[in-house]
Design a protein around this motif. Sequence first.
Motif, PDB file in Angstrom:
ATOM      1  N   MET A   1     -46.120  50.225 -94.146  1.00 45.13           N
ATOM      2  CA  MET A   1     -46.368  50.538 -95.828  1.00 45.13           C
ATOM      3  C   MET A   1     -45.024  50.859 -96.507  1.00 45.13           C
ATOM      4  SD  MET A   1     -49.078  52.720 -97.602  1.00 45.13           S
ATOM      5  CE  MET A   1     -50.566  51.857 -96.837  1.00 45.13           C
ATOM      6  N   ALA A   2     -44.850  50.217 -97.695  1.00 42.32           N
ATOM      7  CA  ALA A   2     -43.566  50.602 -98.431  1.00 42.32           C
ATOM      8  C   ALA A   2     -43.838  52.196 -98.876  1.00 42.32           C
ATOM      9  CB  ALA A   2     -43.443  49.900 -99.680  1.00 42.32           C
ATOM     10  N   ARG A   3     -42.365  52.843 -98.863  1.00 46.90           N
ATOM     11  CA  ARG A   3     -42.549  54.361 -98.913  1.00 46.90           C
ATOM     12  C   ARG A   3     -43.060  54.795-100.260  1.00 46.90           C
ATOM     13  NH1 ARG A   3     -36.926  58.087 -98.921  1.00 46.90           N
ATOM     14  NH2 ARG A   3     -38.067  59.859 -99.418  1.00 46.90           N
ATOM     15  N   GLY A   4     -42.846  53.971-101.316  1.00 43.43           N
ATOM     16  CA  GLY A   4     -43.424  54.560-102.696  1.00 43.43           C
ATOM     17  C   GLY A   4     -45.013  54.384-102.779  1.00 43.43           C
ATOM     18  N   MET A   5     -45.389  53.187-101.952  1.00 46.76           N
ATOM     19  CA  MET A   5     -46.884  53.318-101.891  1.00 46.76           C
ATOM     20  C   MET A   5     -47.529  54.313-101.243  1.00 46.76           C
ATOM     21  SD  MET A   5     -48.975  49.941-100.345  1.00 46.76           S
ATOM     22  CE  MET A   5     -49.236  49.116-101.791  1.00 46.76           C
ATOM     23  N   ARG A   6     -46.895  54.549 -99.784  1.00 47.14           N
ATOM     24  CA  ARG A   6     -47.617  55.521 -99.109  1.00 47.14           C
ATOM     25  C   ARG A   6     -47.274  56.943 -99.833  1.00 47.14           C
ATOM     26  NH1 ARG A   6     -43.531  57.509 -95.599  1.00 47.14           N
ATOM     27  NH2 ARG A   6     -41.696  56.193 -95.389  1.00 47.14           N
ATOM     28  N   GLU A   7     -46.205  57.414-100.187  1.00 45.80           N
ATOM     29  CA  GLU A   7     -46.271  58.567-100.730  1.00 45.80           C
ATOM     30  C   GLU A   7     -46.812  58.729-101.737  1.00 45.80           C
ATOM     31  OE1 GLU A   7     -42.083  59.313-100.874  1.00 45.80           O
ATOM     32  OE2 GLU A   7     -41.672  59.404 -98.773  1.00 45.80           O
ATOM     33  N   GLY A   8     -47.154  57.848-102.735  1.00 47.99           N
ATOM     34  CA  GLY A   8     -47.815  58.209-104.011  1.00 47.99           C
ATOM     35  C   GLY A   8     -49.392  57.705-103.904  1.00 47.99           C
ATOM     36  N   TRP A   9     -49.989  57.524-102.809  1.00 44.26           N
ATOM     37  CA  TRP A   9     -51.172  57.060-102.443  1.00 44.26           C
ATOM     38  C   TRP A   9     -52.000  58.452-102.446  1.00 44.26           C
ATOM     39  CZ3 TRP A   9     -52.749  52.109-100.262  1.00 44.26           C
ATOM     40  CH2 TRP A   9     -54.166  51.761-100.213  1.00 44.26           C
ATOM     41  N   THR A  10     -52.509  59.139-103.471  1.00 42.43           N
ATOM     42  CA  THR A  10     -52.876  60.278-103.620  1.00 42.43           C
ATOM     43  C   THR A  10     -54.375  60.443-104.046  1.00 42.43           C
ATOM     44  OG1 THR A  10     -51.887  60.814-105.806  1.00 42.43           O
ATOM     45  CG2 THR A  10     -50.500  61.433-104.017  1.00 42.43           C
ATOM     46  N   GLY A  11     -55.160  59.338-103.508  1.00 41.64           N
ATOM     47  CA  GLY A  11     -56.536  59.370-104.054  1.00 41.64           C
ATOM     48  C   GLY A  11     -57.242  58.436-103.454  1.00 41.64           C
ATOM     49  N   SER A  12     -58.307  57.759-104.061  1.00 37.63           N
ATOM     50  CA  SER A  12     -59.335  56.613-103.514  1.00 37.63           C
ATOM     51  C   SER A  12     -58.639  55.379-104.337  1.00 37.63           C
ATOM     52  CB  SER A  12     -60.756  56.871-103.670  1.00 37.63           C
ATOM     53  OG  SER A  12     -60.951  58.236-102.994  1.00 37.63           O
TER      54      SER A  12
END
Length: 378
Positions: free
Chosen positions: A254-265
């Motif tokens: 997964m792209a870094r920005g996507m995984r680090e910003g995935w902070t919810g549902s």
Amino acid sequence: MSFSSMSKQQVLDAGEGAGEEVEELIPGLPEEVAEKCLLHLPFLYHRLFRTVSSTWNRFLTDTPAKPLLFPAGAGAVSFSLPFLFAFAFDPVSRRLQCQALDPFSRRWLMLPPVPGGAAAGSFAVVGLPRRGEIYVIGGVEEGGEKAVGSVAVYSAARNGWEEAAAMRTPRGYMAAGEVGGRVVVAGEDGEAEVFDPEEGRWAPAAARRGAAVARYDAAAAGGKLYVTEGWAWPFERAPRGAVYDATSDAWGEMARGMREGWTGSCAVAGGRMYIVAEYGEWRLKRYEEARDEWRMVAGSGVPTEVRRPHVVAGEVGEFAGGRRRIYVVGAGLDVAVGTVSAAPGVHGGEEEMVEWEVVKGPAEFAGLAPCNAQVLYA
């Protein structure tokens, strides 16, 4: 082509009612109007409505009507209505329930009991909106640790559950989603398989390599299944994420920005990925692939009267001017309905704004805790 404009041979090919002439759907009404009327009938009563006439029966059940519901190549749904299906556990009886929210009357419809006895949160739920089907997959036996491979499918057309082909490997706590009209499931061990609803069978998919990714959330969009193990603050390590591409049958990081910003549902609405944050004001964020970042959607967060735990769902298509709709189901089946629309950009790029409306759950739902939500077109 309207239903009544089909040739006699087309009706014969439809199978049921062979040898019958096509009658008007509703005498005295133009066929286009009659079609819209029938396609807006409450799906729970379709079995009764099909007894009115052979013409109604064919229209509501057979394949010739499907292009009217879902035009080929169209990203939006034309006539059928989105119903919100919410799965919830009664903390006293520990029984799993499923209700459907009618978008127009705002009334909840009780559905047949969900089969199986998997422990809360251990099974996967996947909706196939264009087929009007929901799959409840696998899980861990209630009161035990044994994973099961059973699959139950709900059909809105029949308003009932049936047993589908079991998974090749029993699984619990898996990631799952619809990718290209098929159901993809992936265990924490990296093994995956795919169910084809047309053929009614499972087939192996490419295995994911590398360290295990404990499922926190998953979402399917653009022919891919995204799996993230989530976030925690403070971070002890960077969160991991994986992406399954159905076209190439391959996994990637997964792209870094996507995984680090995935902070919810995450909910997918109109082809876009949105997150309802689990912190602060429960604000809505949208993922932008070109920038690999989650951007805040203007407007307030989820209304505080919709209490956690939250589960989210989005409508497949857009409506009225490119707007998108997201549902956040909270404790007691209170629902926050978010309408996302374009907003004037301030910092460049496309901006969006969300407006919320709350639909209160009935008093008898007060003790229910939601565990999943799906949108079907019925």
